[in-house]
Design a protein around this motif. Structure first.
Motif, PDB file in Angstrom:
ATOM      1  N   ASN A   1      32.714 -29.273  27.710  1.00 24.08           N
ATOM      2  CA  ASN A   1      32.574 -27.900  27.225  1.00 24.08           C
ATOM      3  C   ASN A   1      33.457 -26.972  28.035  1.00 24.08           C
ATOM      4  OD1 ASN A   1      29.244 -28.736  26.825  1.00 24.08           O
ATOM      5  ND2 ASN A   1      30.424 -27.958  25.094  1.00 24.08           N
ATOM      6  N   VAL A   2      34.039 -25.996  27.372  1.00 26.92           N
ATOM      7  CA  VAL A   2      34.717 -24.890  28.036  1.00 26.92           C
ATOM      8  C   VAL A   2      33.896 -23.637  27.771  1.00 26.92           C
ATOM      9  CG1 VAL A   2      36.765 -23.418  28.085  1.00 26.92           C
ATOM     10  CG2 VAL A   2      37.013 -25.901  27.910  1.00 26.92           C
TER      11      VAL A   2
ATOM     12  N   PHE B   1      40.391 -32.814  21.521  1.00 32.09           N
ATOM     13  CA  PHE B   1      40.221 -32.152  20.225  1.00 32.09           C
ATOM     14  C   PHE B   1      39.022 -31.213  20.296  1.00 32.09           C
ATOM     15  CE2 PHE B   1      42.526 -36.040  19.218  1.00 32.09           C
ATOM     16  CZ  PHE B   1      43.605 -35.516  18.506  1.00 32.09           C
ATOM     17  N   VAL B   2      39.229 -29.986  19.840  1.00 30.79           N
ATOM     18  CA  VAL B   2      38.152 -29.004  19.804  1.00 30.79           C
ATOM     19  C   VAL B   2      37.347 -29.228  18.535  1.00 30.79           C
ATOM     20  CG1 VAL B   2      37.554 -26.559  19.777  1.00 30.79           C
ATOM     21  CG2 VAL B   2      39.559 -27.347  21.072  1.00 30.79           C
ATOM     22  N   ARG B   3      36.075 -29.505  18.695  1.00 29.36           N
ATOM     23  CA  ARG B   3      35.210 -29.745  17.532  1.00 29.36           C
ATOM     24  C   ARG B   3      34.464 -28.498  17.081  1.00 29.36           C
ATOM     25  NH1 ARG B   3      37.947 -33.735  15.672  1.00 29.36           N
ATOM     26  NH2 ARG B   3      37.780 -35.682  16.850  1.00 29.36           N
TER      27      ARG B   3
ATOM     28  N   ASN C   1      43.458 -27.797  22.212  1.00 25.73           N
ATOM     29  CA  ASN C   1      43.346 -28.671  21.053  1.00 25.73           C
ATOM     30  C   ASN C   1      44.618 -29.506  20.874  1.00 25.73           C
ATOM     31  OD1 ASN C   1      41.836 -29.579  18.699  1.00 25.73           O
ATOM     32  ND2 ASN C   1      43.430 -28.570  17.489  1.00 25.73           N
ATOM     33  N   GLY C   2      44.469 -30.806  20.926  1.00 25.95           N
ATOM     34  CA  GLY C   2      45.598 -31.707  20.767  1.00 25.95           C
ATOM     35  C   GLY C   2      46.330 -32.048  22.041  1.00 25.95           C
TER      36      GLY C   2
ATOM     37  N   VAL D   1      31.522 -20.788  23.787  1.00 28.37           N
ATOM     38  CA  VAL D   1      31.517 -22.176  24.259  1.00 28.37           C
ATOM     39  C   VAL D   1      32.357 -23.020  23.304  1.00 28.37           C
ATOM     40  CG1 VAL D   1      30.127 -24.189  24.833  1.00 28.37           C
ATOM     41  CG2 VAL D   1      29.208 -21.900  25.247  1.00 28.37           C
ATOM     42  N   LEU D   2      33.286 -23.780  23.873  1.00 31.03           N
ATOM     43  CA  LEU D   2      34.084 -24.730  23.097  1.00 31.03           C
ATOM     44  C   LEU D   2      33.536 -26.129  23.321  1.00 31.03           C
ATOM     45  CD1 LEU D   2      36.032 -22.238  23.587  1.00 31.03           C
ATOM     46  CD2 LEU D   2      37.905 -23.884  23.447  1.00 31.03           C
ATOM     47  N   ASP D   3      33.326 -26.876  22.246  1.00 31.71           N
ATOM     48  CA  ASP D   3      32.941 -28.283  22.342  1.00 31.71           C
ATOM     49  C   ASP D   3      34.197 -29.139  22.204  1.00 31.71           C
ATOM     50  OD1 ASP D   3      30.314 -27.451  22.472  1.00 31.71           O
ATOM     51  OD2 ASP D   3      29.908 -27.815  20.352  1.00 31.71           O
TER      52      ASP D   3
END
Length: 211
Positions: free
Chosen positions: A84-85, A136-138, A120-121, A156-158
Protein backbone atom coordinates in the motif's frame (compact mmCIF):
# COMPACT_ATOMS: atom_id res chain seq x y z
CA UNK A 1 11.97 15.65 5.75
CA UNK A 2 12.86 11.97 5.93
CA UNK A 3 14.98 10.02 3.47
CA UNK A 4 14.97 6.50 2.06
CA UNK A 5 14.83 3.06 3.55
CA UNK A 6 17.91 1.54 5.23
CA UNK A 7 20.50 0.00 2.97
CA UNK A 8 20.57 -3.77 2.73
CA UNK A 9 22.58 -5.63 5.39
CA UNK A 10 25.98 -6.81 4.15
CA UNK A 11 26.10 -10.60 3.95
CA UNK A 12 22.34 -11.07 3.74
CA UNK A 13 20.86 -11.31 0.21
CA UNK A 14 18.42 -8.49 -0.44
CA UNK A 15 15.66 -10.66 -1.89
CA UNK A 16 12.28 -9.65 -3.29
CA UNK A 17 10.47 -8.25 -0.26
CA UNK A 18 13.04 -5.60 0.76
CA UNK A 19 13.96 -5.03 -2.88
CA UNK A 20 10.40 -4.30 -3.95
CA UNK A 21 9.90 -1.96 -1.01
CA UNK A 22 13.04 0.01 -1.78
CA UNK A 23 12.19 0.17 -5.50
CA UNK A 24 8.73 1.57 -4.82
CA UNK A 25 9.97 4.18 -2.39
CA UNK A 26 12.82 5.20 -4.68
CA UNK A 27 10.32 5.78 -7.48
CA UNK A 28 8.01 7.76 -5.21
CA UNK A 29 10.91 9.95 -4.10
CA UNK A 30 11.60 10.82 -7.73
CA UNK A 31 8.20 12.51 -8.00
CA UNK A 32 7.78 13.51 -4.35
CA UNK A 33 11.16 15.01 -3.32
CA UNK A 34 12.15 14.12 0.27
CA UNK A 35 13.02 17.78 0.83
CA UNK A 36 9.32 18.60 0.46
CA UNK A 37 7.58 15.38 1.53
CA UNK A 38 7.75 13.29 4.68
CA UNK A 39 8.23 9.57 4.12
CA UNK A 40 7.48 6.73 6.52
CA UNK A 41 6.60 3.07 6.94
CA UNK A 42 2.98 2.35 7.84
CA UNK A 43 2.25 -0.80 9.88
CA UNK A 44 -0.67 -3.11 9.19
CA UNK A 45 -3.89 -2.07 10.96
CA UNK A 46 -2.34 1.26 11.85
CA UNK A 47 -3.92 2.88 14.91
CA UNK A 48 -4.95 6.49 15.18
CA UNK A 49 -2.10 7.11 17.63
CA UNK A 50 0.46 5.62 15.24
CA UNK A 51 -0.99 7.44 12.25
CA UNK A 52 -1.09 10.84 13.93
CA UNK A 53 2.53 10.37 15.00
CA UNK A 54 3.57 9.43 11.47
CA UNK A 55 1.81 12.43 9.95
CA UNK A 56 2.95 15.17 12.29
CA UNK A 57 4.52 16.68 9.17
CA UNK A 58 2.68 16.67 5.87
CA UNK A 59 2.43 16.08 2.99
CA UNK A 60 3.17 12.50 3.99
CA UNK A 61 3.95 9.53 1.74
CA UNK A 62 3.80 6.16 3.50
CA UNK A 63 4.60 2.65 2.36
CA UNK A 64 3.20 -0.52 3.88
CA UNK A 65 3.64 -4.20 3.08
CA UNK A 66 0.38 -6.13 3.28
CA UNK A 67 0.98 -9.76 2.34
CA UNK A 68 2.25 -12.25 -0.20
CA UNK A 69 0.08 -15.16 -1.23
CA UNK A 70 1.04 -18.23 -3.26
CA UNK A 71 -1.59 -20.59 -4.68
CA UNK A 72 0.62 -22.55 -7.04
CA UNK A 73 1.53 -25.39 -4.63
CA UNK A 74 5.00 -25.65 -6.17
CA UNK A 75 8.50 -25.82 -4.68
CA UNK A 76 8.89 -22.10 -5.48
CA UNK A 77 6.95 -19.56 -3.44
CA UNK A 78 5.55 -17.47 -6.28
CA UNK A 79 2.55 -15.23 -6.01
CA UNK A 80 1.13 -11.75 -5.53
CA UNK A 81 3.01 -9.46 -3.17
CA UNK A 82 0.67 -6.72 -1.98
CA UNK A 83 1.74 -3.24 -0.88
CA UNK A 84 0.00 0.00 0.00
CA UNK A 85 1.02 3.59 -0.63
CA UNK A 86 -0.50 6.13 1.75
CA UNK A 87 -0.76 9.84 0.97
CA UNK A 88 -1.83 12.41 3.54
CA UNK A 89 -2.25 16.16 3.23
CA UNK A 90 -3.37 18.64 5.85
CA UNK A 91 -5.15 21.91 5.28
CA UNK A 92 -7.18 23.66 7.96
CA UNK A 93 -8.99 25.88 5.47
CA UNK A 94 -11.49 23.22 4.45
CA UNK A 95 -12.35 20.14 2.43
CA UNK A 96 -12.05 21.86 -0.94
CA UNK A 97 -8.49 22.93 -0.20
CA UNK A 98 -7.55 19.48 1.11
CA UNK A 99 -8.73 17.70 -2.01
CA UNK A 100 -8.18 20.29 -4.75
CA UNK A 101 -5.33 22.31 -3.27
CA UNK A 102 -4.71 26.04 -2.99
CA UNK A 103 -1.93 28.54 -3.62
CA UNK A 104 0.17 26.96 -0.88
CA UNK A 105 0.10 23.29 -1.84
CA UNK A 106 -1.47 20.76 -4.22
CA UNK A 107 -4.48 18.81 -3.04
CA UNK A 108 -4.85 15.12 -2.33
CA UNK A 109 -6.37 14.39 -5.74
CA UNK A 110 -3.32 15.79 -7.52
CA UNK A 111 -0.88 13.80 -5.38
CA UNK A 112 -2.90 10.58 -5.70
CA UNK A 113 -2.91 10.65 -9.49
CA UNK A 114 0.81 11.49 -9.58
CA UNK A 115 1.52 8.46 -7.37
CA UNK A 116 -0.59 6.18 -9.59
CA UNK A 117 1.19 7.32 -12.73
CA UNK A 118 4.61 7.03 -11.08
CA UNK A 119 4.40 3.44 -9.84
CA UNK A 120 1.93 1.71 -12.17
CA UNK A 121 3.91 -0.53 -14.50
CA UNK A 122 7.30 0.23 -12.95
CA UNK A 123 9.87 -2.56 -12.71
CA UNK A 124 11.37 -3.44 -9.35
CA UNK A 125 14.88 -4.72 -8.67
CA UNK A 126 16.94 -5.95 -5.74
CA UNK A 127 20.18 -4.37 -4.54
CA UNK A 128 22.08 -6.23 -7.24
CA UNK A 129 19.86 -4.97 -10.05
CA UNK A 130 18.04 -8.28 -10.55
CA UNK A 131 14.44 -7.93 -11.69
CA UNK A 132 11.77 -8.78 -9.11
CA UNK A 133 8.53 -8.01 -10.94
CA UNK A 134 6.42 -5.10 -12.16
CA UNK A 135 4.11 -3.01 -10.00
CA UNK A 136 0.45 -2.62 -10.89
CA UNK A 137 -1.99 -0.30 -9.13
CA UNK A 138 -5.23 -2.16 -8.50
CA UNK A 139 -7.12 0.58 -6.69
CA UNK A 140 -6.77 4.12 -5.38
CA UNK A 141 -9.23 5.12 -2.69
CA UNK A 142 -10.24 7.91 -0.36
CA UNK A 143 -9.59 6.88 3.23
CA UNK A 144 -10.03 7.99 6.80
CA UNK A 145 -9.93 6.46 10.24
CA UNK A 146 -11.61 7.05 13.56
CA UNK A 147 -9.74 9.63 15.66
CA UNK A 148 -7.47 10.60 12.77
CA UNK A 149 -6.81 14.33 12.44
CA UNK A 150 -9.96 15.83 10.92
CA UNK A 151 -7.92 18.37 8.97
CA UNK A 152 -6.29 15.63 6.93
CA UNK A 153 -7.28 14.09 3.63
CA UNK A 154 -5.90 10.60 2.95
CA UNK A 155 -5.59 8.38 -0.11
CA UNK A 156 -4.49 4.74 -0.25
CA UNK A 157 -3.12 2.94 -3.31
CA UNK A 158 -3.36 -0.86 -3.48
CA UNK A 159 -0.35 -2.28 -5.33
CA UNK A 160 0.43 -5.79 -6.54
CA UNK A 161 3.70 -7.32 -7.70
CA UNK A 162 3.99 -10.91 -8.93
CA UNK A 163 7.31 -12.20 -7.65
CA UNK A 164 9.11 -15.32 -6.44
CA UNK A 165 10.92 -16.13 -3.20
CA UNK A 166 13.44 -18.92 -3.55
CA UNK A 167 16.17 -20.20 -1.27
CA UNK A 168 19.11 -19.29 -3.50
CA UNK A 169 18.04 -15.64 -3.51
CA UNK A 170 17.38 -15.05 0.18
CA UNK A 171 19.28 -17.50 2.42
CA UNK A 172 22.73 -16.21 3.44
CA UNK A 173 25.86 -18.05 2.41
CA UNK A 174 26.95 -20.33 5.30
CA UNK A 175 30.19 -18.33 5.49
CA UNK A 176 28.15 -15.23 6.35
CA UNK A 177 25.97 -16.79 9.04
CA UNK A 178 28.36 -15.61 11.72
CA UNK A 179 26.84 -12.15 11.37
CA UNK A 180 23.80 -13.39 13.31
CA UNK A 181 26.03 -13.68 16.40
CA UNK A 182 25.89 -9.90 16.67
CA UNK A 183 22.09 -9.67 16.74
CA UNK A 184 20.59 -8.02 19.82
CA UNK A 185 17.58 -9.61 21.51
CA UNK A 186 15.09 -7.76 23.70
CA UNK A 187 13.05 -9.65 26.30
CA UNK A 188 9.76 -8.33 27.63
CA UNK A 189 8.20 -10.32 30.47
CA UNK A 190 4.85 -8.99 31.63
CA UNK A 191 4.60 -8.91 35.40
CA UNK A 192 8.20 -9.91 36.07
CA UNK A 193 9.75 -7.67 38.73
CA UNK A 194 12.76 -9.69 39.85
CA UNK A 195 15.37 -12.15 38.67
CA UNK A 196 13.37 -14.93 40.34
CA UNK A 197 10.25 -13.98 38.39
CA UNK A 198 12.21 -13.96 35.14
CA UNK A 199 13.70 -17.36 35.92
CA UNK A 200 10.22 -18.76 36.45
CA UNK A 201 8.94 -17.31 33.19
CA UNK A 202 11.88 -17.85 30.88
CA UNK A 203 13.57 -20.86 32.42
CA UNK A 204 16.96 -19.20 32.05
CA UNK A 205 19.36 -17.75 34.63
CA UNK A 206 18.98 -13.99 34.86
CA UNK A 207 21.04 -11.50 36.82
CA UNK A 208 19.42 -8.18 37.64
CA UNK A 209 21.40 -5.19 38.81
CA UNK A 210 19.88 -2.49 40.98
CA UNK A 211 21.04 1.09 41.02
Amino acid sequence: MSGGLPAFVAGIPDGPLPGIGRSIQARLQQVFPPAKFEFGIVPANVTAKQWNKLTVRTPFIGLGWTMMQDRTESPLFKGICAWNVFIAVMNERGLKERYFGDAQAPGLLHLAQIAVAAVNGMKTTDAGGNGLGSVFVRRVANAHGENFDENQAIAVLDLEVVTTIQAADVIPNPADLGLFQTLAIDWNFTGASSATDLNDVAGIPVTMESS
